[in-house]
Design a protein around this motif. Sequence first.
Motif, mmCIF file in Angstrom:
data_model
loop_
_atom_site.group_PDB
_atom_site.id
_atom_site.type_symbol
_atom_site.label_atom_id
_atom_site.label_comp_id
_atom_site.label_asym_id
_atom_site.label_seq_id
_atom_site.Cartn_x
_atom_site.Cartn_y
_atom_site.Cartn_z
ATOM 1 N N HIS A 136 -5.715 -3.020 7.969
ATOM 2 C CA HIS A 136 -6.924 -2.332 7.532
ATOM 3 C C HIS A 136 -8.100 -2.552 8.489
ATOM 4 C CE1 HIS A 136 -5.350 -1.137 3.590
ATOM 5 N NE2 HIS A 136 -4.680 -2.274 3.618
ATOM 6 N N CYS B 160 -3.330 10.654 1.651
ATOM 7 C CA CYS B 160 -4.597 9.982 1.942
ATOM 8 C C CYS B 160 -5.584 10.991 2.541
ATOM 9 C CB CYS B 160 -4.376 8.830 2.914
ATOM 10 S SG CYS B 160 -5.893 8.014 3.484
ATOM 11 N N ALA C 232 0.414 3.799 2.833
ATOM 12 C CA ALA C 232 0.632 3.375 4.223
ATOM 13 C C ALA C 232 2.115 3.543 4.538
ATOM 14 C CB ALA C 232 0.187 1.943 4.430
ATOM 15 N N ARG D 270 -7.372 2.614 6.527
ATOM 16 C CA ARG D 270 -5.966 2.382 6.869
ATOM 17 C C ARG D 270 -5.830 2.569 8.370
ATOM 18 N NH1 ARG D 270 -5.735 4.900 1.770
ATOM 19 N NH2 ARG D 270 -4.532 3.643 0.271
ATOM 20 N N PHE E 100 0.623 8.530 6.357
ATOM 21 C CA PHE E 100 -0.441 8.457 5.343
ATOM 22 C C PHE E 100 -0.503 9.708 4.469
ATOM 23 C CE2 PHE E 100 -2.427 5.870 8.932
ATOM 24 C CZ PHE E 100 -1.976 4.660 8.424
ATOM 25 N N ARG F 28 -7.698 4.835 12.887
ATOM 26 C CA ARG F 28 -8.201 4.425 11.576
ATOM 27 C C ARG F 28 -8.562 5.674 10.786
ATOM 28 N NH1 ARG F 28 -14.018 1.808 11.276
ATOM 29 N NH2 ARG F 28 -13.997 2.993 9.346
ATOM 30 N N ASP G 280 0.857 -1.181 0.000
ATOM 31 C CA ASP G 280 0.000 0.000 0.000
ATOM 32 C C ASP G 280 0.898 1.237 0.000
ATOM 33 O OD1 ASP G 280 -1.761 2.072 0.378
ATOM 34 O OD2 ASP G 280 -2.708 1.250 2.165
#
Length: 818
Positions: free
Chosen positions: A237, A137, A42, A179, A134, A172, A39
């Motif tokens: 996840h 994201c 991530a 993620r 992240f 999360r 990912d």
Amino acid sequence: MSLAVTVMLHGSTVVLANGLVAASVHLGSGSWALASLDDPLAALVCRPLRLADADGHHLVAGSAPCTWSEFAIDGPLGPGRRLRIVAPGQGDDRILELDLHAGRTGLVVGGGVRHHGPQPVRIGRIQLVDGSAFAGCPVAEGYAALDGESGCVPTRVHGPVPLRCRNNLVLRCGPGRPRCLVLGGLTYREFERFVAARPAVDSIAVELWAEDPVGRLVEPEETWVAADRSWIDLAGHDPFAVAEEYAWAVRLAQGVSLADGTYPTVCLWWASQGLGSPANDSPGAVAEMDLVAASGFLRYAAVGIRLLPDSYAKDNCDGWWDDAHWAACAPTFAPPGPCYKQPWPTTAAWCGAVRERGGVPISYMRANGRSEDYASAHPGHMLFNDPGRRLLCPVSARWWERDWPEAGRDLVGCDFTDPGFQAHVRQVYAGLRQAGLAGIFYDYPKITGWIAEGGFEDPQATTAAAYRQIFALAREGLGPEADLQERAYFLGSDVAIGLANAQRVIWDNSTWAPTLLARVARRWYKNRVVMDYDTDGKDLPAERELRGRDGVRAMLTMAAVASARILLATSFRHLDAELLHDLSRVVPLPALGRTARPLDLFAGGDCPQIFDLRIEDGWHQLTLYNTAVAAGSWPPVDLPLEPFTEGRRDFPGKVAGLIPVAATLAVELGAPAWAGGLGLDPAQRYYVYDFWNDRLAGIVGGGDRLAQDLRPAEARMLAIHQVEDRPQWIATDRHIHQGLVDLVRRPVWDPARRILAGTSRLVAGETTRVILATNGLSCTGATAAAGAAAIVSRGEGLLDLHLCSATGSEVPWEVGFS
């Protein structure tokens, strides 16, 4: 893909990887990163490791490039490799250690120093992570952060706002399948752990550091790397799965072994306040055990008896901790006279009498309370070797000193790092163990034992290390099986993990409310894994008077589902047959090493209502808890922690003023856990059996929405079993977990003989029912290796197998079909 751990140099970057994640360090700058290999978003990018002394002054970094080395490691988390980075500085070299293990996505990180200065330095802070996660994201979508506060400090779920907490963080974020990021302490020796998160639009600034107010003394030319390690995991996840993986890593790395707390315990401090109840003294402990034995309850589980010699006089039991002083001190809420009386005037006498009657004797200590006569007699055992010294920054005022002259308040306690005092404490615990004491409840440990200004005989001791020593001496002396409970007021720290095995999470409280349950439910991943959480006293008669039998069953069910202890605030004298029956259905508590997931944890609300415990493939225990009220909301337990606050006194009245109402709760059975579901197979069918209402609640598809109409204040325990193509068991009536405790050998189908065979643990003189589904076959009869077995048809393709033994034992049985 190989999951073996490798270390490779690529130009000026060294990379530690295992096929799942990779950690990389830039040798020129010392900055480092962690990334998932499947990912690209991530990832965590971090500034170089920083260290500061106990006064907050940072060790000065140098300009020379880092050096590196690597070597194999093997331990509780399995085989792996360690990457050591040494960053030269101006007088001190900073050391960063990164461990990666085969098959694990969690990175273990630690730090230290090679000190070249002419004078010793105290390291007070190790900044392990200071970076961004992240990047790229849209983190605000689906964002939720579960803080890791512990003890009596509230644990909360936070939205996209800055937060700082102790111990750890489970986070999360992102749209759809989330993620996840976990940062937190892995091992605790000399430092607490802290985490901070500040979400932005498309990234999250995160920090993780180890800190102590006194700090660790490092001598000139000493190379020191902290034994305190931390955990970072960003590859998952499912927030439930990554949190549970973290907690189990802590358990393994810290060597946690939890004492048996599966039985109920009567707290005499609470129970002695009831009319006609045995007193909080040694005769009262034995009298209470006589009541337990006479009730017949020992057929179901052992029962603990907790005696509390909690004297608050200036001259008391603290420090002495011997029979002579327990026989002289009067405990709170006891009749006039000492705690130890004839005919059981010693620890060995009352513990022996409780054990002879089938009970578990437990006592009480103020963790580092002060007795003036002990301080005067042993000044060298006190902090700073000065019994007259006052603490400048106590964690909190000691309420029992509020009417004392100011000069006599906040005086230092004992020094658990002092060799002379340690020798004395070892003698104390050796005597208590020989006397048969099974455990100790430690009161006010942070108020009396968390010393932020030092004064330790051991010059290298940190505040955290000295605090841990309180429990280390007890664990050494009383043994690995001893039940050591920490009443962790104020600091909310996990620093005693691995030594204390239980924590109380609330002030002195015997009033049940969903908001109390929420505090332990939000710690499900740690509960029964690294710590047993206790919600304090359960007053069964009072709850029945307030909420009826549904209220009692809900309180017991949810305490068994979400916490790890059943502490009774009433004597067995006041438990009638109905209350004893309902209590017997939740004990012994399951010892699975995991706790039911609060599936609606991230959905908001004051308290989770949907709990899923997956036992094995095809078997879940689903609990639905109706917390709805006609008007208003349940009062919070997130109140000021100082004892005897107005908020605490008002709590019972506020709870009693609410009117529970009926409600419908529903769960999507096929949805994944992160979306609030059980993750059942949509292609399969499942039996749903309701324990307390003793009925088949339905046969549903794995992709269905299961909805249940609950009565006011009801908790409904549902056993969910995948439908098989042959006869099967689907529930029992012995215990709310419906086979987990009492079916010691799960029923197995023998197709050649057309026999369903299992083994049940029976209660002496009581009929146990195993509920069977015939799945289209006809029953030809039942046999048991001991006692009686009978089949009763109940329609709907269900049978009751009745088993009874006069003596109670593990009894094999068979049911035939044609």
